[in-house]
Design an enzyme around this catalytic site. Structure first.
Site, PDB file in Angstrom:
ATOM      1  N   ASP A  80      -9.288   0.528   1.098  1.00 54.19           N
ATOM      2  CA  ASP A  80      -8.400   0.252   2.321  1.00 54.19           C
ATOM      3  C   ASP A  80      -9.126   0.502   3.678  1.00 54.19           C
ATOM      4  O   ASP A  80      -9.056   1.780   3.871  1.00 54.19           O
ATOM      5  CB  ASP A  80      -7.276   1.172   2.075  1.00 54.19           C
ATOM      6  N   GLU A  83      -9.006   3.666  -3.196  1.00 56.72           N
ATOM      7  CA  GLU A  83      -7.405   3.605  -3.598  1.00 56.72           C
ATOM      8  C   GLU A  83      -7.428   2.993  -5.184  1.00 56.72           C
ATOM      9  O   GLU A  83      -8.469   2.241  -5.311  1.00 56.72           O
ATOM     10  CB  GLU A  83      -6.427   3.098  -2.761  1.00 56.72           C
ATOM     11  N   LYS A 139      -5.094  -2.112   9.937  1.00 61.06           N
ATOM     12  CA  LYS A 139      -5.522  -2.406   8.487  1.00 61.06           C
ATOM     13  C   LYS A 139      -5.739  -3.683   8.235  1.00 61.06           C
ATOM     14  O   LYS A 139      -6.319  -3.919   7.209  1.00 61.06           O
ATOM     15  CB  LYS A 139      -4.221  -1.715   7.826  1.00 61.06           C
ATOM     16  N   HIS A 189      -4.240  13.750   0.573  1.00 66.08           N
ATOM     17  CA  HIS A 189      -4.611  12.665   1.422  1.00 66.08           C
ATOM     18  C   HIS A 189      -3.556  12.515   2.411  1.00 66.08           C
ATOM     19  O   HIS A 189      -3.833  12.239   3.738  1.00 66.08           O
ATOM     20  CB  HIS A 189      -4.743  11.232   0.814  1.00 66.08           C
ATOM     21  N   GLU A 224     -10.625   4.214   2.543  1.00 63.80           N
ATOM     22  CA  GLU A 224      -9.875   5.121   1.499  1.00 63.80           C
ATOM     23  C   GLU A 224     -10.343   4.372   0.206  1.00 63.80           C
ATOM     24  O   GLU A 224      -9.876   3.170  -0.015  1.00 63.80           O
ATOM     25  CB  GLU A 224      -8.660   5.126   1.969  1.00 63.80           C
ATOM     26  N   ASP A 244       0.801  -1.141  -0.156  1.00 63.59           N
ATOM     27  CA  ASP A 244      -0.089  -0.095  -0.018  1.00 63.59           C
ATOM     28  C   ASP A 244       0.809   1.256   0.069  1.00 63.59           C
ATOM     29  O   ASP A 244       1.462   1.562   0.650  1.00 63.59           O
ATOM     30  CB  ASP A 244      -1.057   0.006   1.274  1.00 63.59           C
TER      31      ASP A 244
END
Lengths: 260, 260
Positions: B231, B199, B251, B132, B197, B125
């Site tokens: 994410d 992505e 995460k 951001h 998020e 990632d």
């Protein structure tokens, strides 16, 4: 060695493989680690073996396993794995009836090429030694080596699975960005502060459903084995890149795992 | 859409699949993304399909591929992949001779169940948007959102491959440690600040030998496709755990990938 685990750890056990009975041997009959090997230089597919003394026992040749895939063994239940270990121990013990047949299934470890023992899906590196965390922390934060969370929550990060190799292999010195404290801009080049950490690796055989925790009392049943791991680190690259998302290019060029 | 890539992106192309020609359709003939599907509720093995209009085209049924394994397609050379795409485009274009046969290989997307498109070996990632990074950085470091390395070196971390799922799936709200700024000790419980998020995901088809860099000019040849990725992040858990090794439990409970 804890001989209360089961009979295969009894300190009185001796093997018909003479080297396994020598004082200081890494692989006495009480320690029967799995690995994947092939005759060095043969180019054959790797197969599963167990270390005994200075030899490796080809498990398929003994008839005890029917696969070359360690992950198939890892998927077996703890009971099945204990039964397999007991059979290996019995066959390698002094006076075993299998000795004449199994002697043909031995290869000297010095004549074997080893590889990473299994396919690894995910790899997590934990930061579990307070002494190590303090020492490393001083390199990056001399005034504040141990952060407030350290003694409360597991501190870890995911590593790069595709760069896990086997102990003894060679790899290139990593290149990357570094920045000297007095430099206005970073520079690019080979790492000048390559470091390694000796770590203990745990191979988790059976996972859990996503979001379902494993109780601590059940943790051991999910463990297949323990290995040694070298966590190679480019400390100069790490110092510049690690904030805020942790080590990345400074670690992912190589990690090496013991073959047993 | 860039019609200079090749003829399959020509804006004038139309398909005999009527829904593909509707204004605002996500999957016109100029966009032919791969995915793995099966008839919803069938429990059949997943197979490879291409989205076209509101339908999915079963690629094996067209005779163009002979595998259900996306990684087999990903391993093909860029030229082979371009040839495959050209054949799919030609077969789906208005006036195609294959139309009567291929019409039988269509399934409505509303009747299909999708899965993660391929086996993913490693997942990285990157933190590539300065806007951001500044916004998120303010949550954790109000006075210092953008760290000195940000504009110099790729900031990224490895994610957990085993928790990558497909868009739309459900997962449990993660539990973990959090610590309020005024609390003396952390507490354990469900995350109260679940975030996501949007992505862009890049699927790298063909790797490189360990330690051999890929020149920027050659990067595109290693790319198989582009997807969207969510994410998911437990911001309250992240704020407490992320130093010094980066996000981890905050995460790794889930990342979701678009099926196409």
């Amino acid at each position: 060695m804890n001989n209360e685990l089961n009979a295969t750890h009894d300190p009185k056990l001796r093997s018909w493989v003479a080297s396994a009975n020598e004082a200081g041997c890494d692989f006495p009959i009480q320690n029967l680690p799995f690995g994947r090997f092939r005759p060095a230089g043969s180019g054959e597919p790797f197969r599963i073996g167990v270390a005994i003394g200075d030899q490796v026992l080809d498990l398929k040749a003994t008839g005890l396993v029917h696969t070359d895939d360690m992950n198939v063994l890892m998927a077996k239940s703890p009971t099945e794995r204990q039964t397999l270990r007991a059979a290996i121990s019995a066959g390698l013990a002094e006076g075993s009836e299998q000795a004449p047949e199994w002697a043909k299934a031995l290869l000297a470890q010095s004549a074997a090429e080893m590889t990473v023992p299994c396919r690894i899906g995910d790899y997590t590196d934990f930061y579990t030694s307070v002494h190590h965390a303090t020492t490393v922390g001083k390199q990056f934060r001399p005034d504040n080596p141990l952060l407030p969370n350290y003694k409360w929550v597991p501190i870890g990060y995911h590593g790069r699975v595709s760069s896990i190799g086997v102990s003894g292999q060679r790899f290139k010195r990593p290149q990357g960005q570094t920045k000297a404290p007095d430099a206005a801009t970073p520079s690019f080049g080979p790492s000048k502060r390559l470091d390694y950490e000796l770590e203990l690796g745990f191979l988790v055989a059976q996972g859990n459903a996503l979001g379902e925790p494993i109780a601590i009392a059940e943790a051991e049943a999910h463990l297949f084995g323990v290995t040694l791991l070298n966590d190679w680190s480019a400390r100069d690259i790490q110092a510049w890149e690690y904030q805020p998302l942790g080590p990345f290019l400074s670690k992912n060029f190589a990690s090496t795992l013991s073959p047993w």
